[in-house]
Design a protein around this motif. Structure first.
Motif, PDB file in Angstrom:
ATOM      1  N   ASN A  42     -23.959  64.845  11.224  1.00 48.50           N
ATOM      2  CA  ASN A  42     -22.767  64.746  12.155  1.00 48.50           C
ATOM      3  C   ASN A  42     -23.009  63.272  12.841  1.00 48.50           C
ATOM      4  N   ARG A  43     -22.147  62.543  12.796  1.00 45.18           N
ATOM      5  CA  ARG A  43     -22.326  61.095  13.563  1.00 45.18           C
ATOM      6  C   ARG A  43     -21.334  61.168  14.846  1.00 45.18           C
ATOM      7  N   ARG A 184     -29.628  65.671  19.768  1.00 42.85           N
ATOM      8  CA  ARG A 184     -28.465  66.675  19.392  1.00 42.85           C
ATOM      9  C   ARG A 184     -28.273  67.758  20.311  1.00 42.85           C
ATOM     10  N   THR A 185     -27.071  68.258  20.194  1.00 41.24           N
ATOM     11  CA  THR A 185     -26.749  69.507  21.108  1.00 41.24           C
ATOM     12  C   THR A 185     -27.416  70.611  20.590  1.00 41.24           C
ATOM     13  N   GLU A 186     -27.735  70.793  19.472  1.00 39.76           N
ATOM     14  CA  GLU A 186     -28.399  72.037  18.903  1.00 39.76           C
ATOM     15  C   GLU A 186     -29.478  71.670  17.815  1.00 39.76           C
ATOM     16  N   ALA A 187     -30.150  72.533  17.402  1.00 40.66           N
ATOM     17  CA  ALA A 187     -31.066  72.189  16.287  1.00 40.66           C
ATOM     18  C   ALA A 187     -30.626  72.281  14.965  1.00 40.66           C
ATOM     19  N   THR A 188     -29.889  71.302  14.789  1.00 48.20           N
ATOM     20  CA  THR A 188     -29.156  71.050  13.457  1.00 48.20           C
ATOM     21  C   THR A 188     -28.685  69.566  13.143  1.00 48.20           C
ATOM     22  N   ILE A 189     -28.775  69.184  12.008  1.00 47.75           N
ATOM     23  CA  ILE A 189     -27.987  67.758  11.923  1.00 47.75           C
ATOM     24  C   ILE A 189     -26.677  67.731  12.156  1.00 47.75           C
ATOM     25  N   ILE A 193     -24.088  64.279  18.598  1.00 50.74           N
ATOM     26  CA  ILE A 193     -25.254  63.427  19.176  1.00 50.74           C
ATOM     27  C   ILE A 193     -24.976  63.343  20.701  1.00 50.74           C
ATOM     28  N   VAL A 194     -25.980  63.558  21.617  1.00 50.94           N
ATOM     29  CA  VAL A 194     -25.742  63.473  22.967  1.00 50.94           C
ATOM     30  C   VAL A 194     -26.461  62.164  23.474  1.00 50.94           C
TER      31      VAL A 194
END
Length: 574
Positions: A42-43, A184-189, A193-194
């Protein structure tokens, strides 16, 4: 030559080919979508949860709902943050517009917008004052750093504040991907992105989840980074600064405290008539009480009594009582100025009479004053300890009675005082509608275990309060109903009745003590006896639960041999 069916066949093949190509394109598109859906990162960049805070504050991977203000030396933290994360006992008192901090040996009072504060009632100067802004109280970090075991760091890049507790171990990692890494906000690509990490940028590793680390950047942002992008770098332990206290708690010889209360109403006793009390360590006369709601203290102390006691090796810890007056108590505890007025007088009395401690006896208090009583004890104890004085407090057994039991915050009080005396008597009180023991053994044990198991009072602070008195109950049937009245008896008076009436006490298994009854006309007279048997049983509870000791109400109601019973039973397991 071609037949008429050949053109139709060519058209059918063409249609099948087109259909096949469409299906193939669909499959490839689906596969591409699947691969993108599952493997393409995710970009999208999103704001942090706390992006509206100008100066966020973090602790253990969480952020506070309100911002800090100021920077560097002028940094100030919201009072609510301090109460929630650092010290729940820190108090803002609206009546005096003051912030009050109590520690083991200090009482600090900061008035809003003033650069002068009081530490143990001595003036100190502040570089920056407590500030009230938009109804939020802000406390400068200068005194906080001195008083609390916390490390407060401010990011030069973002201004974010990260708090650590002394003794915490921080795990640091370093970003090792030359192409950069995303937080990232969670443990997944697939998560947004924060923030982005530069090469060699350090992060705190908070936890791990499968192939991901949960990290916090030095500038504040918290999120997840792939483990492949982070190399564990080093560990940092926040240094612990040992607290040095001048107060050394007094411990009784032999380990177990043996204390008794001296009941003084208007005149102190004739000490020449007081016999030996072997094994006694502390005597607590009822000398001091609140005389009004302004915090003035009534004084019945006697220097000659102190000399008599100390010549015999007894420490003197007089009672400070509220006189069982709830309105007076409510007023006297309502402000810092009134509470400190009480404390100052007691300090003066301690010096004048050469006292060695105090026993706080506040009873019949409104439930609404629960927190103010704790605050009074928090403020009183550092002053007393500074003068080497012991502090103890009396509490009732737990019950649902608001003004006699529920107003005691026993766990909070136990954290502050040296000793907590549980007054395990008056199971059946003077005006009880039913006759019974002043303190049956089972009820006494339950009173102790509730404090130990429910309120988690440390046994080395809990003192068992025992009765030297009993009651003579009179039961009389009037109009088909049994009426009950009682009269308080000393041990000696109860034994005289037994002798005069030629009674033979019998052991009551239900009460765990000796019992007699007899008739006077139509009246039934009943006495649950306090004697060697009952006293030995109570002291054995002290040994069974390894309590701090015993306190007896009251001196003069016992038989002389009781002191030897207490002494021998206390020393049996020591």
């Amino acid at each position: 030559m071609p037949t008429e069916h050949q053109p139709r066949r060519r058209k059918s093949l063409k249609r099948l080919l087109i259909l096949f190509i469409i299906i193939l394109i669909g499959l490839f598109s689906g596969l591409a979508f699947f691969l993108w859906q599952h493997f393409a990162p995710n970009r999208l960049h999103v704001e942090t949860d706390y992006h509206e805070l100008k100066k966020p504050v973090f602790y253990h991977g969480d952020y506070f709902r309100a911002s800090a203000i100021g920077e560097k030396e002028s940094l100030k933290l919201p009072l609510e943050l301090i109460q929630e994360w650092i010290d729940p006992s820190i108090l803002y008192e609206k009546a005096s517009d003051s912030v009050i901090i109590t520690t083991q040996d200090k009482v600090l009072r900061f008035k809003t917008a003033e650069l002068s504060a009081l530490m143990n009632e001595k003036p100190i100067n502040l570089s920056f004052p407590v500030e009230k802004k938009d109804n939020v109280i802000y406390v400068p970090i200068e005194p906080l750093k001195q008083l609390y075991p916390y490390d407060i760091r401010e990011s030069e890049k973002s201004g974010a504040i990260i708090i650590h507790k002394q003794g915490d171990t921080l795990k640091w990692g370093k970003q090792m991907n030359a192409d950069g890494a995303q937080v990232r906000t969670e443990a997944t690509i697939k998560a947004p992105i924060v923030a982005s990490l530069a090469l060699n940028e350090q992060v705190m590793i908070l936890s791990e989840e499968a192939e991901w680390y949960k990290v916090q950047m030095e500038s504040g942002p918290i999120g997840y980074v792939r483990k492949a992008d982070i190399a564990q770098d080093h560990e940092e332990t926040i240094p612990v600064q040992d607290e040095i206290s001048a107060y050394v708690p007094w411990k009784p010889p032999g380990g177990k405290l043996n204390m008794t209360w001296e009941h003084v109403i208007t005149k102190n006793p004739d000490t020449s008539k007081i016999g030996d009390m072997p094994g006694l360590h502390v005597i607590s006369p009822t000398w001091f009480s609140l005389s009004d709601g302004e915090g003035r203290v009534k004084n019945l102390a006697d220097a000659a009594y102190v000399k008599w006691a100390q010549d015999r090796g007894y420490q003197v810890w007089p009672i400070i009582s509220n006189g069982f007056e709830p309105d007076r108590t409510s007023q006297a505890l309502s402000t810092y100025d009134r509470r400190i007025e009480i404390i100052k007088q007691l300090l003066g009395f301690a010096q004048t009479y050469k006292l060695q401690g105090f026993n706080i006896d506040f009873e019949n208090v409104y439930l609404k004053d629960k927190e103010n009583l704790v605050q009074f004890v928090r403020e009183m104890t550092p002053f007393m300890h500074a003068q080497g004085l012991a502090v103890s407090i009396d509490v009732t057994p737990k019950s649902t009675n608001e003004m006699w039991s529920m107003f005691y915050d026993r766990p909070a009080l136990a954290k502050v005082v040296d000793y907590m005396m549980v007054m395990a008597y008056d199971e059946y009180w003077a005006s009880s509608p039913k006759s019974g023991s002043v303190s049956s053994l089972a009820w006494t044990e339950k009173s102790v275990t509730q404090l130990l198991n429910v309120d988690k009072i440390p046994p080395n602070k809990l003192v068992l309060g025992v009765p030297f008195y009993t009651r003579q109950w009179t039961e009389e049937v009037k109009g088909g109903k049994t009426t009950v009245s009682s009269k308080t008896l000393t041990m000696e008076a109860a034994q005289k009745i037994i002798k005069d009436k030629k009674l033979k006490p019998a052991f009551s298994p239900e009460a765990g003590q000796n019992y007699v009854e007899y008739k006077e006309g139509e009246k039934l007279m009943r006495i649950w006896l306090e004697d060697e048997t009952s006293m030995k049983s109570r002291i054995e509870l002290v040994n069974k639960y390894d309590l701090a000791g015993v306190a007896s109400w009251r001196r003069g109601f016992e038989q002389p041999n009781i002191w030897k019973v207490i002494q021998d039973t206390l020393e049996k397991n020591n």
